[in-house]
Write a protein that holds these residues in place. Sequence first.
Motif, short mmCIF file in Angstrom:
data_model
loop_
_atom_site.label_atom_id
_atom_site.label_comp_id
_atom_site.label_asym_id
_atom_site.label_seq_id
_atom_site.Cartn_x
_atom_site.Cartn_y
_atom_site.Cartn_z
N ASP A 217 47.96 5.16 11.37
CA ASP A 217 48.05 4.74 9.97
C ASP A 217 46.79 4.03 9.50
OD1 ASP A 217 50.65 5.72 9.70
OD2 ASP A 217 51.51 3.86 10.47
N TYR A 218 45.85 3.89 10.38
CA TYR A 218 44.58 3.26 10.03
C TYR A 218 43.49 3.82 10.94
CZ TYR A 218 45.55 0.59 14.25
OH TYR A 218 45.83 0.23 15.54
N TYR A 219 42.27 3.63 10.53
CA TYR A 219 41.13 4.06 11.32
C TYR A 219 40.17 2.88 11.39
CZ TYR A 219 37.18 6.87 12.95
OH TYR A 219 36.14 7.37 13.68
N ILE A 220 39.63 2.63 12.56
CA ILE A 220 38.64 1.57 12.71
C ILE A 220 37.29 2.27 12.87
CG2 ILE A 220 37.92 -0.44 14.04
CD1 ILE A 220 40.85 -0.55 15.10
N ASP A 221 36.53 2.32 11.79
CA ASP A 221 35.24 3.01 11.77
C ASP A 221 34.14 2.01 12.11
OD1 ASP A 221 33.01 4.54 11.40
OD2 ASP A 221 33.48 5.13 9.34
#
Length: 192
Positions: free
Chosen positions: A37-41
Amino acid sequence: MIEAPDLTAARARLLELIKELAVVRGKVILSSGAEADYYIDLRRITLHHEASKLVGVVMLALLDEAGIQGVQSVGGLTMGADPVGTAVMHAAADADRKIDAFVVRKAQKSYGMGRQVEGPEVRGRRVVALEDTSTTGGSALAAVEALARAGAEVVAVAVIVDRDTGAKERIEAEAKVPYLFAFSKNDLGLDQ
């Protein structure tokens, strides 16, 4: 090693920048194939003019605090680990310490010197495999395997952010080295 008040400020500012610049909300498919549900870029951090220096300081302190001694070189699987290794190398130089960086290619070159690990020679050296973040531990394990084939002594795996999805357990079980992280997903407010 950096003095505690400066390190505390560096950690706090890096965490603030990660939350502000690197956490992207919404459905995404991770490199592992898992959905989140999220991305850590973290490339938004490791390649950022202010954050990069903080990454180096925080990651070098992480190794020191864990008692990882005699590290001579750091790096990992290209591309996520490349700027992390460079940041640590520069932070070490600023602290008058000699730590080189290396890059692990996804596959050994079939031309030139045919290397998979690029940079100063790692054979016989104490090295740390780095990543920006890890979901399954696959990239870090690929780097550890390539480093072992190149004759390096891998003494730890270290990441900026741990997603708490099993990478730590897998890496420690398979690579038999400590898995260190500067921040957890809970530190980022991603504890769902």
